[in-house]
Motif scaffolding. Sequence first.
Motif, PDB file in Angstrom:
ATOM      1  N   GLY A   1       0.807  -1.205   0.000  1.00  0.00           N
ATOM      2  CA  GLY A   1       0.000   0.000   0.000  1.00  0.00           C
ATOM      3  C   GLY A   1       0.846   1.262   0.000  1.00  0.00           C
ATOM      4  N   ILE A   2       0.226   2.324  -0.476  1.00  0.00           N
ATOM      5  CA  ILE A   2       0.906   3.601  -0.735  1.00  0.00           C
ATOM      6  C   ILE A   2       1.526   4.198   0.527  1.00  0.00           C
ATOM      7  CG2 ILE A   2      -1.271   4.911  -0.485  1.00  0.00           C
ATOM      8  CD1 ILE A   2       1.342   5.733  -3.159  1.00  0.00           C
ATOM      9  N   ASN A   3       0.972   3.886   1.697  1.00  0.00           N
ATOM     10  CA  ASN A   3       1.470   4.514   2.925  1.00  0.00           C
ATOM     11  C   ASN A   3       2.514   3.676   3.654  1.00  0.00           C
ATOM     12  OD1 ASN A   3      -0.148   6.848   2.740  1.00  0.00           O
ATOM     13  ND2 ASN A   3      -1.925   5.647   3.422  1.00  0.00           N
ATOM     14  N   HIS A   4       2.943   2.588   3.057  1.00  0.00           N
ATOM     15  CA  HIS A   4       3.888   1.725   3.766  1.00  0.00           C
ATOM     16  C   HIS A   4       5.299   2.335   3.774  1.00  0.00           C
ATOM     17  CE1 HIS A   4       6.221  -1.741   4.954  1.00  0.00           C
ATOM     18  NE2 HIS A   4       5.099  -2.191   5.481  1.00  0.00           N
ATOM     19  N   PRO A   5       5.992   2.301   4.931  1.00  0.00           N
ATOM     20  CA  PRO A   5       7.335   2.906   4.996  1.00  0.00           C
ATOM     21  C   PRO A   5       8.360   2.246   4.077  1.00  0.00           C
ATOM     22  CG  PRO A   5       6.797   1.721   7.035  1.00  0.00           C
ATOM     23  CD  PRO A   5       5.530   1.813   6.240  1.00  0.00           C
ATOM     24  N   GLY A   6       8.149   0.985   3.713  1.00  0.00           N
ATOM     25  CA  GLY A   6       9.069   0.328   2.784  1.00  0.00           C
ATOM     26  C   GLY A   6       9.024   0.960   1.396  1.00  0.00           C
ATOM     27  N   LEU A   7       7.850   1.397   0.983  1.00  0.00           N
ATOM     28  CA  LEU A   7       7.692   2.090  -0.316  1.00  0.00           C
ATOM     29  C   LEU A   7       8.413   3.430  -0.271  1.00  0.00           C
ATOM     30  CD1 LEU A   7       6.008   2.115  -3.115  1.00  0.00           C
ATOM     31  CD2 LEU A   7       4.489   3.661  -1.863  1.00  0.00           C
ATOM     32  N   LEU A   8       8.245   4.149   0.821  1.00  0.00           N
ATOM     33  CA  LEU A   8       8.895   5.453   0.967  1.00  0.00           C
ATOM     34  C   LEU A   8      10.416   5.301   0.902  1.00  0.00           C
ATOM     35  CD1 LEU A   8       8.643   8.498   1.607  1.00  0.00           C
ATOM     36  CD2 LEU A   8       8.744   7.889   4.031  1.00  0.00           C
ATOM     37  N   ALA A   9      10.950   4.315   1.615  1.00  0.00           N
ATOM     38  CA  ALA A   9      12.406   4.100   1.614  1.00  0.00           C
ATOM     39  C   ALA A   9      12.908   3.785   0.213  1.00  0.00           C
ATOM     40  CB  ALA A   9      12.762   2.964   2.578  1.00  0.00           C
ATOM     41  N   LEU A  10      12.130   2.990  -0.533  1.00  0.00           N
ATOM     42  CA  LEU A  10      12.552   2.619  -1.892  1.00  0.00           C
ATOM     43  C   LEU A  10      12.498   3.833  -2.822  1.00  0.00           C
ATOM     44  CD1 LEU A  10      13.510   0.330  -3.708  1.00  0.00           C
ATOM     45  CD2 LEU A  10      11.106  -0.276  -4.120  1.00  0.00           C
ATOM     46  N   ALA A  11      11.424   4.605  -2.717  1.00  0.00           N
ATOM     47  CA  ALA A  11      11.297   5.805  -3.565  1.00  0.00           C
ATOM     48  C   ALA A  11      12.437   6.771  -3.277  1.00  0.00           C
ATOM     49  CB  ALA A  11       9.945   6.478  -3.313  1.00  0.00           C
ATOM     50  N   GLN A  12      12.743   6.975  -2.003  1.00  0.00           N
ATOM     51  CA  GLN A  12      13.827   7.906  -1.645  1.00  0.00           C
ATOM     52  C   GLN A  12      15.171   7.395  -2.157  1.00  0.00           C
ATOM     53  OE1 GLN A  12      13.150   8.269   2.606  1.00  0.00           O
ATOM     54  NE2 GLN A  12      11.861  10.091   2.329  1.00  0.00           N
ATOM     55  N   ALA A  13      15.384   6.088  -2.075  1.00  0.00           N
ATOM     56  CA  ALA A  13      16.656   5.517  -2.542  1.00  0.00           C
ATOM     57  C   ALA A  13      16.804   5.659  -4.055  1.00  0.00           C
ATOM     58  CB  ALA A  13      16.748   4.047  -2.143  1.00  0.00           C
ATOM     59  N   MET A  14      15.693   5.556  -4.795  1.00  0.00           N
ATOM     60  CA  MET A  14      15.755   5.604  -6.259  1.00  0.00           C
ATOM     61  C   MET A  14      15.988   7.014  -6.776  1.00  0.00           C
ATOM     62  SD  MET A  14      15.625   2.523  -7.341  1.00  0.00           S
ATOM     63  CE  MET A  14      16.329   1.869  -5.830  1.00  0.00           C
ATOM     64  N   ARG A  15      15.646   8.016  -5.965  1.00  0.00           N
ATOM     65  CA  ARG A  15      15.771   9.409  -6.436  1.00  0.00           C
ATOM     66  C   ARG A  15      17.198   9.790  -6.765  1.00  0.00           C
ATOM     67  NH1 ARG A  15      11.719  11.171  -2.215  1.00  0.00           N
ATOM     68  NH2 ARG A  15       9.793  10.709  -3.309  1.00  0.00           N
ATOM     69  N   ALA A  16      18.164   9.110  -6.163  1.00  0.00           N
ATOM     70  CA  ALA A  16      19.570   9.408  -6.472  1.00  0.00           C
ATOM     71  C   ALA A  16      19.941   8.936  -7.878  1.00  0.00           C
ATOM     72  CB  ALA A  16      20.473   8.733  -5.444  1.00  0.00           C
ATOM     73  N   LEU A  17      19.086   8.074  -8.470  1.00  0.00           N
ATOM     74  CA  LEU A  17      19.438   7.439  -9.747  1.00  0.00           C
ATOM     75  C   LEU A  17      18.687   8.017 -10.937  1.00  0.00           C
ATOM     76  CD1 LEU A  17      19.422   3.740  -8.491  1.00  0.00           C
ATOM     77  CD2 LEU A  17      21.294   5.385  -8.452  1.00  0.00           C
ATOM     78  N   GLY A  18      17.673   8.824 -10.682  1.00  0.00           N
ATOM     79  CA  GLY A  18      16.916   9.381 -11.796  1.00  0.00           C
ATOM     80  C   GLY A  18      15.581   9.920 -11.328  1.00  0.00           C
ATOM     81  N   GLU A  19      14.717  10.177 -12.311  1.00  0.00           N
ATOM     82  CA  GLU A  19      13.373  10.658 -11.992  1.00  0.00           C
ATOM     83  C   GLU A  19      12.528   9.491 -11.474  1.00  0.00           C
ATOM     84  OE1 GLU A  19       9.543  12.649 -14.280  1.00  0.00           O
ATOM     85  OE2 GLU A  19      11.477  12.584 -15.302  1.00  0.00           O
ATOM     86  N   VAL A  20      11.755   9.752 -10.440  1.00  0.00           N
ATOM     87  CA  VAL A  20      10.973   8.687  -9.809  1.00  0.00           C
ATOM     88  C   VAL A  20       9.483   9.011  -9.895  1.00  0.00           C
ATOM     89  CG1 VAL A  20      10.394   7.637  -7.570  1.00  0.00           C
ATOM     90  CG2 VAL A  20      12.795   7.924  -8.237  1.00  0.00           C
ATOM     91  N   THR A  21       8.700   8.027 -10.339  1.00  0.00           N
ATOM     92  CA  THR A  21       7.236   8.118 -10.257  1.00  0.00           C
ATOM     93  C   THR A  21       6.754   7.006  -9.334  1.00  0.00           C
ATOM     94  OG1 THR A  21       7.014   9.026 -12.478  1.00  0.00           O
ATOM     95  CG2 THR A  21       5.070   7.949 -11.555  1.00  0.00           C
ATOM     96  N   VAL A  22       5.918   7.368  -8.382  1.00  0.00           N
ATOM     97  CA  VAL A  22       5.357   6.377  -7.453  1.00  0.00           C
ATOM     98  C   VAL A  22       3.892   6.154  -7.807  1.00  0.00           C
ATOM     99  CG1 VAL A  22       4.802   5.865  -5.050  1.00  0.00           C
ATOM    100  CG2 VAL A  22       6.944   7.047  -5.616  1.00  0.00           C
ATOM    101  N   LEU A  23       3.541   4.911  -8.068  1.00  0.00           N
ATOM    102  CA  LEU A  23       2.150   4.517  -8.308  1.00  0.00           C
ATOM    103  C   LEU A  23       1.950   3.196  -7.590  1.00  0.00           C
ATOM    104  CD1 LEU A  23      -0.629   4.643  -9.663  1.00  0.00           C
ATOM    105  CD2 LEU A  23       0.404   3.723 -11.732  1.00  0.00           C
ATOM    106  N   ALA A  24       1.163   3.222  -6.535  1.00  0.00           N
ATOM    107  CA  ALA A  24       1.053   2.039  -5.669  1.00  0.00           C
ATOM    108  C   ALA A  24      -0.401   1.841  -5.242  1.00  0.00           C
ATOM    109  CB  ALA A  24       1.957   2.209  -4.453  1.00  0.00           C
ATOM    110  N   PRO A  25      -0.739   0.641  -4.815  1.00  0.00           N
ATOM    111  CA  PRO A  25      -2.126   0.344  -4.426  1.00  0.00           C
ATOM    112  C   PRO A  25      -2.565   1.147  -3.191  1.00  0.00           C
ATOM    113  CG  PRO A  25      -0.870  -1.680  -4.722  1.00  0.00           C
ATOM    114  CD  PRO A  25       0.114  -0.562  -4.745  1.00  0.00           C
ATOM    115  N   ASP A  26      -3.862   1.372  -3.087  1.00  0.00           N
ATOM    116  CA  ASP A  26      -4.379   2.134  -1.938  1.00  0.00           C
ATOM    117  C   ASP A  26      -4.645   1.256  -0.722  1.00  0.00           C
ATOM    118  OD1 ASP A  26      -6.697   0.794  -2.664  1.00  0.00           O
ATOM    119  OD2 ASP A  26      -7.818   2.592  -3.245  1.00  0.00           O
ATOM    120  N   ARG A  27      -4.340  -0.036  -0.840  1.00  0.00           N
ATOM    121  CA  ARG A  27      -4.480  -0.940   0.313  1.00  0.00           C
ATOM    122  C   ARG A  27      -3.456  -2.064   0.205  1.00  0.00           C
ATOM    123  NH1 ARG A  27      -6.784  -5.860  -0.903  1.00  0.00           N
ATOM    124  NH2 ARG A  27      -8.116  -5.994  -2.732  1.00  0.00           N
ATOM    125  N   ASN A  28      -3.426  -2.895   1.220  1.00  0.00           N
ATOM    126  CA  ASN A  28      -2.456  -4.001   1.245  1.00  0.00           C
ATOM    127  C   ASN A  28      -2.924  -5.151   0.347  1.00  0.00           C
ATOM    128  OD1 ASN A  28      -0.694  -6.062   1.911  1.00  0.00           O
ATOM    129  ND2 ASN A  28      -0.657  -5.521   4.078  1.00  0.00           N
TER     130      ASN A  28
END
Length: 258
Positions: free
Chosen positions: A10-37
Motif C-alpha cells: 500500500g501507498i502509505n507503507h514505509p518500505g515504499l517510501l524508503a525505496l522511492a527515496q533511494a531511487m531518487r539518487a538514480l533518476g526521476e521517480v514516479t510512485v504509483l502504488a495500491p491504496d491498500r495491502n
Amino acid sequence: MHILVTNDDGINHPGLLALAQAMRALGEVTVLAPDRNWSASGHVKTMHRPLRARETKLADGTPAMTTDGAPSDCVALAILGLVKKKIDLVVSGINPHANLGHDVTYSGTVTAAMEASIAGIPGVAFSLETLHENGGKDDFAPAGRIAQQVAVQVIEHGLPENTVLNVNIPYLQDDEFKGFRVTRQGLRIYNDELVQRADPHGTPYYWIGGEPPSGVAEEDTDIGSILDGYISITPLQLDLTARAFMRELRSWEWEKAS
Ligand code: MN
C-alpha cells in the motif's frame, strides 16, 4: 532514467517510501502504488471492474499516485499510459518479510516486477527479512541503500527478456551485510493449518492459519543466503516450463489417451 516505484503493501507503507527515496539518487521517480495491502495476492489483472487512480503524497511530502488495483495493475496502468513519460525501470517493495522459494508465486511484490518484464521493462522486487520482535517497526533505510546498489547494476547491465530479479535483504545494519550472493529459489516449508470457527449464527468460517513458514537453508539458495547475512539476488524467469520433465511426459501413452 525514469524509475517507477510500486509495492504490494500500500501507498502509505514505509518500505515504499524508503525505496522511492533511494531511487531518487538514480533518476526521476514516479510512485504509483495500491491504496491498500495486496500482500500474497499473486499476479492480478483486474478485468471486470473499473480502476480508479488519484494523486496523493508520500509521508515526505513528495507527489505520488494511488489506485484501487493490484500491484501488477499499477505497473500495467503506468506503462499503458497513465504515466506519460517512458518508464525505464520498475522497482517493487520494499516488502516487509522476505519472499523466498515458493513465496514468489504468492507475492504481489514479485508479480509487480513480472508485469514490468512482460512489457519489456526491467523489473526488480525487493523484500526485507523482517524480525517478528520488531513488531512492525522496521528500519527500511539500510535495505533502501542496498536497493540503490542493485538498481545501479540493473541500469548498467539491463536484464534478459522475461527475467526479473528477486532481491531479499537480511535485517542488518550497513556494516553488517556480508555481501551479495546470486542464488536459486530454496525450498519453503509452509506450516499452514485450517482454523475453523463459528460466526454468531453458528455458521462455520475458516482462516488459513498456522506458524510462519520455515525453509531448507542450503547455501546457494535465497533462504540460506539471508540466514548467512548475504543479500540474495535470485533471477526469476516467467517461463515456468518444467523442461526436465518434458521428455518423460512425452513418453506417457498419449496415443491411448484419446
Ligand atoms: Mn507485502
